[in-house]
Each structure stands twice: as C-alpha cells, then as structure tokens.
Write an enzyme that holds these catalytic residues in place. Sequence first.
Site, PDB file in Angstrom:
ATOM      1  N   LYS A  93      -1.949 -51.454  48.344  1.00 45.12           N
ATOM      2  CA  LYS A  93      -0.847 -52.195  47.716  1.00 45.12           C
ATOM      3  C   LYS A  93      -0.372 -53.336  48.615  1.00 45.12           C
ATOM      4  O   LYS A  93       0.799 -53.431  48.976  1.00 45.12           O
ATOM      5  CB  LYS A  93       0.307 -51.280  47.326  1.00 45.12           C
ATOM      6  CG  LYS A  93      -0.099 -50.224  46.296  1.00 45.12           C
ATOM      7  CD  LYS A  93       1.073 -49.426  45.783  1.00 45.12           C
ATOM      8  CE  LYS A  93       0.662 -48.392  44.760  1.00 45.12           C
ATOM      9  NZ  LYS A  93      -0.107 -47.247  45.289  1.00 45.12           N
TER      10      LYS A  93
HETATM   11  P1  BMP Z   1      -1.112 -37.804  41.553  1.00 41.06           P
HETATM   12  O1  BMP Z   1      -2.093 -37.706  40.389  1.00 41.06           O
HETATM   13  O2  BMP Z   1      -1.266 -36.686  42.528  1.00 41.06           O
HETATM   14  O3  BMP Z   1       0.298 -38.013  41.119  1.00 41.06           O
HETATM   15  O4  BMP Z   1      -1.546 -39.099  42.407  1.00 41.06           O
HETATM   16  C1  BMP Z   1      -1.400 -40.389  41.900  1.00 41.06           C
HETATM   17  C2  BMP Z   1      -1.980 -41.411  42.849  1.00 41.06           C
HETATM   18  O5  BMP Z   1      -1.936 -42.684  42.223  1.00 41.06           O
HETATM   19  C3  BMP Z   1      -1.272 -41.558  44.187  1.00 41.06           C
HETATM   20  O6  BMP Z   1      -2.256 -41.739  45.183  1.00 41.06           O
HETATM   21  C4  BMP Z   1      -0.424 -42.821  44.052  1.00 41.06           C
HETATM   22  O7  BMP Z   1      -0.368 -43.578  45.228  1.00 41.06           O
HETATM   23  C5  BMP Z   1      -1.171 -43.624  42.994  1.00 41.06           C
HETATM   24  N1  BMP Z   1      -0.299 -44.427  42.099  1.00 41.06           N
HETATM   25  C6  BMP Z   1       0.601 -43.851  41.210  1.00 41.06           C
HETATM   26  O8  BMP Z   1       0.734 -42.626  41.162  1.00 41.06           O
HETATM   27  N2  BMP Z   1       1.347 -44.656  40.379  1.00 41.06           N
HETATM   28  C7  BMP Z   1       1.254 -46.009  40.396  1.00 41.06           C
HETATM   29  O9  BMP Z   1       1.913 -46.657  39.615  1.00 41.06           O
HETATM   30  C8  BMP Z   1       0.350 -46.600  41.290  1.00 41.06           C
HETATM   31  C9  BMP Z   1      -0.420 -45.792  42.131  1.00 41.06           C
HETATM   32  O10 BMP Z   1      -1.281 -46.361  42.964  1.00 41.06           O
END
Ligand code: BMP
Length: 264
Positions: A93
């Site tokens: 990011k």
């Molecule tokens: P999880 O499925 O465990 O919630 O992980 C989501 C992943 O996606 C994390 O690594 C987070 O940094 C990324 N992410 C997100 O969840 N929402 C966004 O809007 C952008 C992301 O990069």
Amino acid sequence: MEPSEAWGERWLNATLPMAKRFMTVATEKRSLVCLAADRRTMAELFDLIDEVGPFIAALKTHVDLIDDWSPSAWANFCALAEKHNLLIFEDRKFADIGKISRAQMAGVYNIKAWSDIVTAHLISGPDIVDGLQAAWNDANREGGVLLLAQMSSRGNLLSDDYTRSVVELGAAHDGVLGFIGNGSRPNELANLRQKVGQQKMIWTPGVNLEVGDGEMGQRYGDPYAAILAGSDCIIVGSGIHGAKYPKVAAESYAQISWKALQDR
Ligand code: BMP
C-alpha cells in the site's frame, strides 16, 4: 482449457503482461484464489504454502509483519512460490510521491527484486505508478500495480467520488494491473466493474465463506458473489489460514472461484 476461453473478454482486453500471467496460472490451477499469507514467522509461512500451494494462484504478503524476516529466508520463500507457480503480491500500500515510492521498492526488503504485484493508494497522484514501475525497471523486472479503489474495512474514507477518480486515472495508465475492490459488498463491486470496463483486473479482499463482520472492522462477503459481480481474484486470508484444515479450505475456495468464473 485455454485461458482465452476461460477469461473471454478480460483476456482479449488485458494490456499488461502480468494480467495474462495471472489468468494463465489461474486457469492452470483452476483457482482464482490469492492467499493473504499473514503469518508472523517464516516457518509458519513455509508450512502454509506447502499445504495450500496447489490450490492458489497468487500469494499476498505483508513483508513487514514477519518477526524473523531475513534476506536468505526470503530467497527460500521466493523459490517455494516459484515451485508452486505462484505470483508474489506484496501488499505494501505505497502512498508517497513517485520518487520516494520508487526508493521504497528498494531498502532492506528490496521489494522490486521479487514482487510481481504491489498495491498503492492513488492519494498522492498518478506519478506513484511511474515510480513503482521505474523501480521494477531498475531491477530488470516487470510488475503490475493494483490501486486501492475501494476497501473492505468499515468506515473507510474511499468515497464514490474518490473511487471514480482512481478508476479514471488508473484505467488510463499502462502500469496499472487493476484495482482493489471491496469483496464484502457485491453491489459495490458490480458498480466498480461498470466503471472499470474490461481492460483491468479487480482483486477483492474481504471475502470469506462465513459472511459478516470480522476482527477490528473487517467485513466479509461471499466469494462466489464477488466473482459474479466482476472480481477476477478473491484474496482470502483467515478463511484459509484460520481454518482448522487450511488445505481443505483452500481447495473449496478454489472450486467455488473456478465455478463462479464459468458461471458469469
Ligand atoms: P483476512 O481474509 O484474514 O481478513 O485478510 C484480508 C487481507 O486483505 C489482509 O492481508 C489485508 O491487509 C488485506 N486487505 C483487506 O482486508 N481489505 C482491504 O480493503 C485491502 C486489503 O489489502
């Protein structure tokens, strides 16, 4: 199946080589899953990739959350990703001005040397994409930038107007692979796909078979609905690495994603 057949218009209209590379890998593996490999140690990361590698098409990393990161361990990580035919996506990011983002692709982690894809906010203007592309160029590599057009987290400040501007500027830029869209809200994704058209990809975090609120403001939507609404890749973290049997979970996300692509 050939990727051109599986992906139709998206294949025909793709401009960046990295988009075709992703679609090729996804077709070979019959999986539109990018694993959000949010593990805190290298050993845990290796175990996870060995377990789920065959069922995913890309690996998303946060290189700065690993406790025991080292260049040599990371070289092994990259070799393992290559063994499993996975694209490496560093979710850094970036958000600074172009020249600083270019410099931040180097430094201790030297992201430009091993990443295929990185994320960036467009808040500082479109030169950030040039900065990131210049860094890959410095490393004699090709890469693609995913711009954050939407986010999955509750209360985020990416308004409709902001999304529209990101898409307008991003769609016109050769260095942009596509956009991050909000997987937790299929209707928002469908809107985003309408704005984006066919040329660029949409990758979506915030998906989980258990739809609803996650930890600390994270929100989850259905993976099948996300792809039907126009997503090209579901980014799944906890849904896989937090499952009792990550391999079984990865396989079911892969099957659902592949079926959704056929159905849309
Ligand atoms: P999880 O499925 O465990 O919630 O992980 C989501 C992943 O996606 C994390 O690594 C987070 O940094 C990324 N992410 C997100 O969840 N929402 C966004 O809007 C952008 C992301 O990069």
